[in-house]
Design an enzyme around this catalytic site. Structure first.
Site, PDB file in Angstrom:
ATOM      1  N   ASN A 110       3.932  -5.008  14.572  1.00 51.08           N
ATOM      2  CA  ASN A 110       2.362  -5.023  14.812  1.00 51.08           C
ATOM      3  C   ASN A 110       1.967  -4.711  15.854  1.00 51.08           C
ATOM      4  O   ASN A 110       2.644  -4.605  16.891  1.00 51.08           O
ATOM      5  CB  ASN A 110       1.788  -6.392  14.494  1.00 51.08           C
ATOM      6  CG  ASN A 110       1.769  -7.358  15.906  1.00 51.08           C
ATOM      7  OD1 ASN A 110       0.732  -7.163  16.573  1.00 51.08           O
ATOM      8  ND2 ASN A 110       2.866  -8.149  16.166  1.00 51.08           N
ATOM      9  N   PHE A 114      -4.460  -7.951  20.262  1.00 55.58           N
ATOM     10  CA  PHE A 114      -5.484  -8.929  20.572  1.00 55.58           C
ATOM     11  C   PHE A 114      -6.874  -8.815  19.739  1.00 55.58           C
ATOM     12  O   PHE A 114      -8.000  -9.151  20.285  1.00 55.58           O
ATOM     13  CB  PHE A 114      -5.629  -9.194  22.139  1.00 55.58           C
ATOM     14  CG  PHE A 114      -4.429  -9.969  22.708  1.00 55.58           C
ATOM     15  CD1 PHE A 114      -3.213 -10.339  22.060  1.00 55.58           C
ATOM     16  CD2 PHE A 114      -4.510  -9.872  24.078  1.00 55.58           C
ATOM     17  CE1 PHE A 114      -2.445 -10.821  22.780  1.00 55.58           C
ATOM     18  CE2 PHE A 114      -3.331 -10.381  24.869  1.00 55.58           C
ATOM     19  CZ  PHE A 114      -2.172 -10.964  24.326  1.00 55.58           C
ATOM     20  N   SER A 173       2.431 -10.270  25.051  1.00 53.23           N
ATOM     21  CA  SER A 173       2.199  -9.056  24.020  1.00 53.23           C
ATOM     22  C   SER A 173       2.462  -7.857  24.374  1.00 53.23           C
ATOM     23  O   SER A 173       2.157  -7.349  25.452  1.00 53.23           O
ATOM     24  CB  SER A 173       0.945  -9.459  23.576  1.00 53.23           C
ATOM     25  OG  SER A 173       0.292  -8.452  22.697  1.00 53.23           O
ATOM     26  N   ASN A 175       1.167  -5.215  23.280  1.00 52.22           N
ATOM     27  CA  ASN A 175       0.030  -4.488  22.683  1.00 52.22           C
ATOM     28  C   ASN A 175      -1.230  -4.352  23.276  1.00 52.22           C
ATOM     29  O   ASN A 175      -2.185  -3.871  23.202  1.00 52.22           O
ATOM     30  CB  ASN A 175      -0.210  -4.798  21.094  1.00 52.22           C
ATOM     31  CG  ASN A 175       1.078  -4.839  20.065  1.00 52.22           C
ATOM     32  OD1 ASN A 175       1.617  -3.777  20.282  1.00 52.22           O
ATOM     33  ND2 ASN A 175       1.107  -5.718  19.608  1.00 52.22           N
ATOM     34  N   THR A 176      -1.266  -4.870  24.576  1.00 48.64           N
ATOM     35  CA  THR A 176      -2.305  -4.890  25.598  1.00 48.64           C
ATOM     36  C   THR A 176      -1.487  -4.128  26.743  1.00 48.64           C
ATOM     37  O   THR A 176      -0.553  -4.780  27.470  1.00 48.64           O
ATOM     38  CB  THR A 176      -2.826  -6.103  25.726  1.00 48.64           C
ATOM     39  OG1 THR A 176      -3.320  -6.700  24.918  1.00 48.64           O
ATOM     40  CG2 THR A 176      -3.858  -5.842  27.068  1.00 48.64           C
ATOM     41  N   LYS A 214       4.842 -18.185  27.360  1.00 44.79           N
ATOM     42  CA  LYS A 214       5.405 -17.439  26.306  1.00 44.79           C
ATOM     43  C   LYS A 214       5.771 -15.960  26.822  1.00 44.79           C
ATOM     44  O   LYS A 214       5.331 -15.176  27.495  1.00 44.79           O
ATOM     45  CB  LYS A 214       4.571 -17.197  25.170  1.00 44.79           C
ATOM     46  CG  LYS A 214       5.158 -16.433  23.847  1.00 44.79           C
ATOM     47  CD  LYS A 214       4.337 -16.573  22.546  1.00 44.79           C
ATOM     48  CE  LYS A 214       5.257 -15.843  21.582  1.00 44.79           C
ATOM     49  NZ  LYS A 214       4.049 -16.051  20.281  1.00 44.79           N
ATOM     50  N   ASN A 243       8.108 -13.739  22.276  1.00 39.59           N
ATOM     51  CA  ASN A 243       7.367 -12.666  21.619  1.00 39.59           C
ATOM     52  C   ASN A 243       7.914 -11.753  20.674  1.00 39.59           C
ATOM     53  O   ASN A 243       9.194 -11.726  20.690  1.00 39.59           O
ATOM     54  CB  ASN A 243       6.257 -12.195  22.454  1.00 39.59           C
ATOM     55  CG  ASN A 243       4.779 -12.187  21.791  1.00 39.59           C
ATOM     56  OD1 ASN A 243       4.973 -11.803  20.692  1.00 39.59           O
ATOM     57  ND2 ASN A 243       3.792 -12.561  22.571  1.00 39.59           N
ATOM     58  N   SER A 317       6.824 -14.199  10.628  1.00 42.18           N
ATOM     59  CA  SER A 317       6.924 -13.262   9.614  1.00 42.18           C
ATOM     60  C   SER A 317       7.512 -13.464   8.303  1.00 42.18           C
ATOM     61  O   SER A 317       7.614 -12.900   7.500  1.00 42.18           O
ATOM     62  CB  SER A 317       7.773 -12.002  10.441  1.00 42.18           C
ATOM     63  OG  SER A 317       7.212 -11.543  11.728  1.00 42.18           O
TER      64      SER A 317
HETATM   65  C1  LIG Z   1       1.016  -9.712  12.922  1.00 47.69           C
HETATM   66  C2  LIG Z   1       1.486 -10.477  14.176  1.00 47.69           C
HETATM   67  C3  LIG Z   1       0.541 -10.800  15.167  1.00 47.69           C
HETATM   68  C4  LIG Z   1       0.837 -11.661  16.139  1.00 47.69           C
HETATM   69  N1  LIG Z   1       0.028 -11.874  17.299  1.00 47.69           N
HETATM   70  C5  LIG Z   1       0.422 -12.474  18.106  1.00 47.69           C
HETATM   71  C6  LIG Z   1      -0.514 -13.100  19.167  1.00 47.69           C
HETATM   72  O1  LIG Z   1      -1.916 -13.022  19.194  1.00 47.69           O
HETATM   73  N2  LIG Z   1      -0.040 -14.081  20.349  1.00 47.69           N
HETATM   74  C7  LIG Z   1       1.355 -14.113  20.491  1.00 47.69           C
HETATM   75  O2  LIG Z   1       1.376 -14.878  21.568  1.00 47.69           O
HETATM   76  N3  LIG Z   1       2.174 -13.740  19.441  1.00 47.69           N
HETATM   77  C8  LIG Z   1       1.640 -13.193  18.493  1.00 47.69           C
HETATM   78  N4  LIG Z   1       2.786 -12.694  17.554  1.00 47.69           N
HETATM   79  C9  LIG Z   1       3.973 -13.038  17.847  1.00 47.69           C
HETATM   80  C10 LIG Z   1       4.540 -14.250  17.112  1.00 47.69           C
HETATM   81  O3  LIG Z   1       3.850 -15.478  17.452  1.00 47.69           O
HETATM   82  C11 LIG Z   1       6.240 -14.610  17.132  1.00 47.69           C
HETATM   83  O4  LIG Z   1       6.299 -14.773  18.610  1.00 47.69           O
HETATM   84  C12 LIG Z   1       6.874 -13.380  16.655  1.00 47.69           C
HETATM   85  O5  LIG Z   1       6.380 -12.770  15.476  1.00 47.69           O
HETATM   86  C13 LIG Z   1       8.321 -13.933  16.336  1.00 47.69           C
HETATM   87  O6  LIG Z   1       8.389 -14.842  15.406  1.00 47.69           O
HETATM   88  P1  LIG Z   1       8.911 -14.239  13.743  1.00 47.69           P
HETATM   89  O7  LIG Z   1      10.036 -13.558  13.900  1.00 47.69           O
HETATM   90  O8  LIG Z   1       8.935 -15.751  12.970  1.00 47.69           O
HETATM   91  O9  LIG Z   1       7.586 -13.582  13.297  1.00 47.69           O
HETATM   92  C14 LIG Z   1       2.148 -11.998  16.303  1.00 47.69           C
HETATM   93  C15 LIG Z   1       3.191 -11.489  15.390  1.00 47.69           C
HETATM   94  C16 LIG Z   1       2.824 -10.941  14.306  1.00 47.69           C
HETATM   95  C17 LIG Z   1       3.695 -10.704  13.121  1.00 47.69           C
END
Ligand SMILES: Cc1cc2nc3c(=O)[nH]c(=O)nc-3n(C[C@H](O)[C@H](O)[C@H](O)COP(=O)(O)O)c2cc1C
Length: 364
Positions: A110, A114, A173, A175-176, A214, A243, A317
């Site tokens: 992704n 934000f 993150s 992405n910022t 985080k 993250n 995920s």
């Molecule tokens: C589509 C998407 C959006 C996410 N948005 C955020 C976010 O806004 N803030 C954040 O701290 N982590 C965000 N994450 C990261 C998740 O909170 C998590 O740390 C990461 O996906 C690893 O966990 P997973 O493998 O179970 O997905 C996002 C993950 C995904 C897939």
């Protein structure tokens, strides 16, 4: 009930564009909130950061960015919900497409950036549901165009303190642009000092809200030394590890999609993020608990994360591939492991494998 729902909905949702499917899942949860689940096995209870969790499995930030469905998610059986990332002002995020399924890898990339409705809207939603209780943490971040990013975090702490069960300071993150630089020693020390100061300022009115940090799974071990040292000296209440990753394992099978820009999550993140949990656990020396997140898709994976050093876990995920019934099956597996090994609580095994994992015997 949820499993039957998953059997029908998963193939349909996977057929849709990933972001449309996510939108539909949130709308579905809002319109048809699940029936109240069975109470959790008392052995799954966890106490951390001064909060009592009925089970250790939470939904990670990013799924419910705008706090649209925290109560439905609690009813699904999650022990806690983390909403956000929320920024002070609303933000559109990056242009679509910005969310990609790597089906054969059971992974997601992704670059949302934000996207969120902003503090005012999210605050109103949390105020409207405050009566229902449950543990709802608020993950906070800075606006992309902000002149003073630290001030954004401070503002959000002051605004949400009366309604947040805990805060997550998200500096990880990918992405910022530039956000991850806040993990560098001097910047992080300044950020955490001001965030903790803000929490203390509103303490009399809002109570003692735990503040968690985080981090990215891509920090070097030297950088992790600094981050944990600063987190300890600034007395944060815990850390969330981790993250999404910018790295791309050569074993990924979706060769075209793997080159999409953004953070990778899901199964290929499991080993890297679990190693980071163990490395953080040995550095924290019990000063604060950890939430382990990254690639958890089964009871066994949750258990490995706990044995690496996580007191609580989160996932996102795997819901795309396993469905919403996953949370109940993880809890059932954890409870049956405790029964089989004759243990009274998960606390007994937190970090049991950290020495083995950090001794390089555990290839990523
Ligand atoms: C589509 C998407 C959006 C996410 N948005 C955020 C976010 O806004 N803030 C954040 O701290 N982590 C965000 N994450 C990261 C998740 O909170 C998590 O740390 C990461 O996906 C690893 O966990 P997973 O493998 O179970 O997905 C996002 C993950 C995904 C897939």
């Amino acid at each position: 009930m949820i499993r039957a729902f998953d059997a029908v909905s998963l193939p349909l949702l996977r057929w849709l564009d990933p972001e449309d499917a996510h939108r539909l899942a949130i709308q579905g949860l809002k319109l048809w909130p699940p029936v109240k689940p069975r109470p959790d096995d008392s052995k799954l209870a966890v106490r951390a950061f001064g909060l009592n969790f009925s089970n250790p499995v939470g939904i990670a930030a990013g799924f419910d960015k705008n706090a649209e469905a925290p109560d439905a998610l609690l009813r699904l059986g999650f022990g806690f919900v983390e909403v956000g990332t929320v920024t002070p002002k609303p933000q559109a995020g990056n242009p679509r497409p910005r969310l990609f399924r790597l089906e054969r890898d059971e992974a997601v990339i992704n670059r949302m950036g934000f996207n969120n409705e902003g503090a005012e809207v999210v605050l109103r939603r949390l105020a409207a549901r405050a009566q229902y209780g449950g543990i709802v943490g608020v993950n906070v971040g800075a606006n992309k165009d902000s002149d003073d990013r630290v001030a954004d975090y401070v503002k959000l702490i002051e605004t949400f303190a009366p309604l947040a069960s805990y805060f997550t300071v998200n500096v990880s993150s990918p992405n910022t642009p530039g956000l991850r630089n806040l993990q560098q020693a001097a910047a992080l020390d300044d950020l955490l000092a001001r965030v903790i100061d803000a929490r203390e300022r509103v303490r009399a009115a809002a109570g003692d809200t735990p503040v968690l940090l985080k981090i990215a799974p891509d920090l070097s071990l030297g950088e992790l030394d600094d981050v944990v040292h600063i987190a300890r000296s600034r007395r944060v209440d815990g850390m969330i590890v981790a993250n999404t990753t910018l790295s791309r394992s050569p074993t990924l099978r979706e060769r075209t999609k793997m080159n999409e820009q953004g953070g990778l999550s899901g199964r290929p993140l499991f080993r890297l993020s679990t190693r980071m949990v163990a490395e953080t656990f040995v550095r924290a020396e019990g000063a604060f608990p950890l939430i382990g997140v990254g690639g958890i898709d089964s009871g066994g994976a949750a258990l490995t994360k706990i044995r690496a050093g996580a007191t609580l876990v989160q996932l996102y995920s795997a819901l795309v591939y396993k469905g919403l019934g996953l949370v109940e099956s993880i809890k059932a597996d954890l409870a049956s492991t405790l029964l089989r090994t004759d243990r009274d609580s998960l606390a007994e095994i937190v970090g049991a494998d950290a020495p083995m994992i950090t001794a390089e015997e555990w290839p990523v």
